[in-house]
Design a protein around this motif. Structure first.
Motif, PDB file in Angstrom:
ATOM      1  N   TRP A  26       0.853  -1.189   0.000  1.00  0.00           N
ATOM      2  CA  TRP A  26       0.000   0.000   0.000  1.00  0.00           C
ATOM      3  C   TRP A  26       0.884   1.232   0.000  1.00  0.00           C
ATOM      4  CZ3 TRP A  26      -0.641   3.447   4.312  1.00  0.00           C
ATOM      5  CH2 TRP A  26      -1.640   4.393   4.128  1.00  0.00           C
ATOM      6  N   SER A  27       0.461   2.278  -0.692  1.00  0.00           N
ATOM      7  CA  SER A  27       1.260   3.503  -0.737  1.00  0.00           C
ATOM      8  C   SER A  27       0.372   4.738  -0.624  1.00  0.00           C
ATOM      9  CB  SER A  27       2.078   3.556  -2.037  1.00  0.00           C
ATOM     10  OG  SER A  27       1.217   3.543  -3.154  1.00  0.00           O
ATOM     11  N   GLY A  28      -0.713   4.618   0.096  1.00  0.00           N
ATOM     12  CA  GLY A  28      -1.657   5.716   0.230  1.00  0.00           C
ATOM     13  C   GLY A  28      -1.242   6.755   1.245  1.00  0.00           C
ATOM     14  N   ALA A  29      -2.187   7.666   1.522  1.00  0.00           N
ATOM     15  CA  ALA A  29      -1.880   8.812   2.361  1.00  0.00           C
ATOM     16  C   ALA A  29      -2.614   8.835   3.694  1.00  0.00           C
ATOM     17  CB  ALA A  29      -2.195  10.092   1.602  1.00  0.00           C
ATOM     18  N   GLY A  30      -3.581   7.978   3.916  1.00  0.00           N
ATOM     19  CA  GLY A  30      -4.318   8.054   5.167  1.00  0.00           C
ATOM     20  C   GLY A  30      -5.296   6.907   5.318  1.00  0.00           C
ATOM     21  N   PRO A  31      -6.081   6.932   6.386  1.00  0.00           N
ATOM     22  CA  PRO A  31      -7.014   5.844   6.673  1.00  0.00           C
ATOM     23  C   PRO A  31      -8.017   5.576   5.549  1.00  0.00           C
ATOM     24  CG  PRO A  31      -6.813   7.270   8.579  1.00  0.00           C
ATOM     25  CD  PRO A  31      -6.074   7.929   7.454  1.00  0.00           C
ATOM     26  N   GLY A  32      -8.530   6.624   4.931  1.00  0.00           N
ATOM     27  CA  GLY A  32      -9.487   6.436   3.839  1.00  0.00           C
ATOM     28  C   GLY A  32      -8.874   5.709   2.653  1.00  0.00           C
ATOM     29  N   ASP A  33      -7.637   6.101   2.308  1.00  0.00           N
ATOM     30  CA  ASP A  33      -6.932   5.437   1.210  1.00  0.00           C
ATOM     31  C   ASP A  33      -6.650   3.976   1.550  1.00  0.00           C
ATOM     32  OD1 ASP A  33      -6.860   7.781  -0.256  1.00  0.00           O
ATOM     33  OD2 ASP A  33      -4.801   8.268   0.304  1.00  0.00           O
ATOM     34  N   PHE A  34      -6.248   3.731   2.799  1.00  0.00           N
ATOM     35  CA  PHE A  34      -5.971   2.358   3.200  1.00  0.00           C
ATOM     36  C   PHE A  34      -7.241   1.510   3.154  1.00  0.00           C
ATOM     37  CE2 PHE A  34      -5.934  -0.970   6.419  1.00  0.00           C
ATOM     38  CZ  PHE A  34      -4.999  -1.799   5.823  1.00  0.00           C
ATOM     39  N   ALA A  35      -8.347   2.046   3.674  1.00  0.00           N
ATOM     40  CA  ALA A  35      -9.613   1.305   3.660  1.00  0.00           C
ATOM     41  C   ALA A  35     -10.013   0.954   2.227  1.00  0.00           C
ATOM     42  CB  ALA A  35     -10.715   2.110   4.341  1.00  0.00           C
ATOM     43  N   ALA A  36      -9.851   1.902   1.310  1.00  0.00           N
ATOM     44  CA  ALA A  36     -10.191   1.649  -0.097  1.00  0.00           C
ATOM     45  C   ALA A  36      -9.287   0.571  -0.694  1.00  0.00           C
ATOM     46  CB  ALA A  36     -10.082   2.943  -0.902  1.00  0.00           C
ATOM     47  N   ALA A  37      -7.992   0.606  -0.373  1.00  0.00           N
ATOM     48  CA  ALA A  37      -7.052  -0.387  -0.907  1.00  0.00           C
ATOM     49  C   ALA A  37      -7.354  -1.779  -0.366  1.00  0.00           C
ATOM     50  CB  ALA A  37      -5.615   0.012  -0.571  1.00  0.00           C
ATOM     51  N   LEU A  38      -7.628  -1.877   0.931  1.00  0.00           N
ATOM     52  CA  LEU A  38      -7.934  -3.184   1.512  1.00  0.00           C
ATOM     53  C   LEU A  38      -9.266  -3.705   0.989  1.00  0.00           C
ATOM     54  CD1 LEU A  38      -7.313  -5.552   3.350  1.00  0.00           C
ATOM     55  CD2 LEU A  38      -8.236  -4.214   5.274  1.00  0.00           C
ATOM     56  N   GLN A  39     -10.247  -2.841   0.869  1.00  0.00           N
ATOM     57  CA  GLN A  39     -11.545  -3.256   0.337  1.00  0.00           C
ATOM     58  C   GLN A  39     -11.393  -3.795  -1.084  1.00  0.00           C
ATOM     59  OE1 GLN A  39     -15.292  -1.204   1.385  1.00  0.00           O
ATOM     60  NE2 GLN A  39     -15.343  -0.643  -0.786  1.00  0.00           N
ATOM     61  N   GLU A  40     -10.612  -3.111  -1.896  1.00  0.00           N
ATOM     62  CA  GLU A  40     -10.360  -3.572  -3.267  1.00  0.00           C
ATOM     63  C   GLU A  40      -9.634  -4.918  -3.258  1.00  0.00           C
ATOM     64  OE1 GLU A  40     -10.106  -3.850  -7.413  1.00  0.00           O
ATOM     65  OE2 GLU A  40     -11.426  -2.671  -6.131  1.00  0.00           O
ATOM     66  N   ALA A  41      -8.689  -5.089  -2.341  1.00  0.00           N
ATOM     67  CA  ALA A  41      -7.929  -6.347  -2.243  1.00  0.00           C
ATOM     68  C   ALA A  41      -8.830  -7.510  -1.831  1.00  0.00           C
ATOM     69  CB  ALA A  41      -6.786  -6.204  -1.256  1.00  0.00           C
ATOM     70  N   LEU A  42      -9.897  -7.225  -1.100  1.00  0.00           N
ATOM     71  CA  LEU A  42     -10.834  -8.272  -0.688  1.00  0.00           C
ATOM     72  C   LEU A  42     -11.906  -8.529  -1.740  1.00  0.00           C
ATOM     73  CD1 LEU A  42     -11.325  -7.190   3.033  1.00  0.00           C
ATOM     74  CD2 LEU A  42      -9.846  -9.016   2.163  1.00  0.00           C
ATOM     75  N   ARG A  43     -12.262  -7.512  -2.494  1.00  0.00           N
ATOM     76  CA  ARG A  43     -13.340  -7.632  -3.483  1.00  0.00           C
ATOM     77  C   ARG A  43     -12.880  -8.148  -4.842  1.00  0.00           C
ATOM     78  NH1 ARG A  43     -17.384  -2.433  -3.031  1.00  0.00           N
ATOM     79  NH2 ARG A  43     -18.202  -2.914  -0.951  1.00  0.00           N
ATOM     80  N   SER A  44     -11.630  -7.895  -5.192  1.00  0.00           N
ATOM     81  CA  SER A  44     -11.161  -8.301  -6.529  1.00  0.00           C
ATOM     82  C   SER A  44      -9.912  -9.176  -6.420  1.00  0.00           C
ATOM     83  CB  SER A  44     -10.855  -7.066  -7.382  1.00  0.00           C
ATOM     84  OG  SER A  44      -9.576  -6.556  -7.086  1.00  0.00           O
TER      85      SER A  44
END
Length: 116
Positions: A26-44
């Motif tokens: 992950w290379s995001g900037a904050g909690p929202g970015d991390f949540a989106a990255a993890l959600q994508e990793a679980l969904r796709s």
């Protein structure tokens, strides 16, 4: 039918939390970015497929490791000096752990698991 579970996680220092492989990390900037990255990793299967392609024999990888949950939900927020993450998914902890480790390494801690 598999039941949904809430996994409650804590990340002490999200700003420094990175997986060991920069190509998967992950290379995001904050909690929202991390949540989106993890959600994508679980969904796709995208993150799994990137990891699989890096294996010595990608065809030998157990395809069940790439299981997804199209309805997975992830929320993350700053609380005190850490980030609290709430994951709602039908995926087992072993697959959640796998995706978390790819994204942020061992920088997370499981706090609780409850039925969803």
């Amino acid at each position: 039918m598999t039941s949904r579970n809430h996994y409650y996680l804590s990340i002490a220092d999200l700003a420094r939390a990175r997986g060991s492989d920069p190509a998967l990390s992950w290379s995001g900037a904050g909690p929202g970015d991390f949540a989106a990255a993890l959600q994508e990793a679980l969904r796709s299967r995208t993150l799994f497929e990137h990891w699989c392609a890096k294996q010595p024999d990608p065809d030998a990888v157990d395809p069940s490791l790439g299981a997804t949950d199209g309805q997975a939900q992830v929320q993350a927020r700053v609380a005190d000096l850490h980030v609290e993450v709430d994951v709602l998914t039908v995926l087992p902890m072993s697959l959640l752990r796998q995706r978390l480790n790819w994204l942020i390494g061992a920088a997370w801690q499981l706090r609780d698991v409850r039925p969803g």
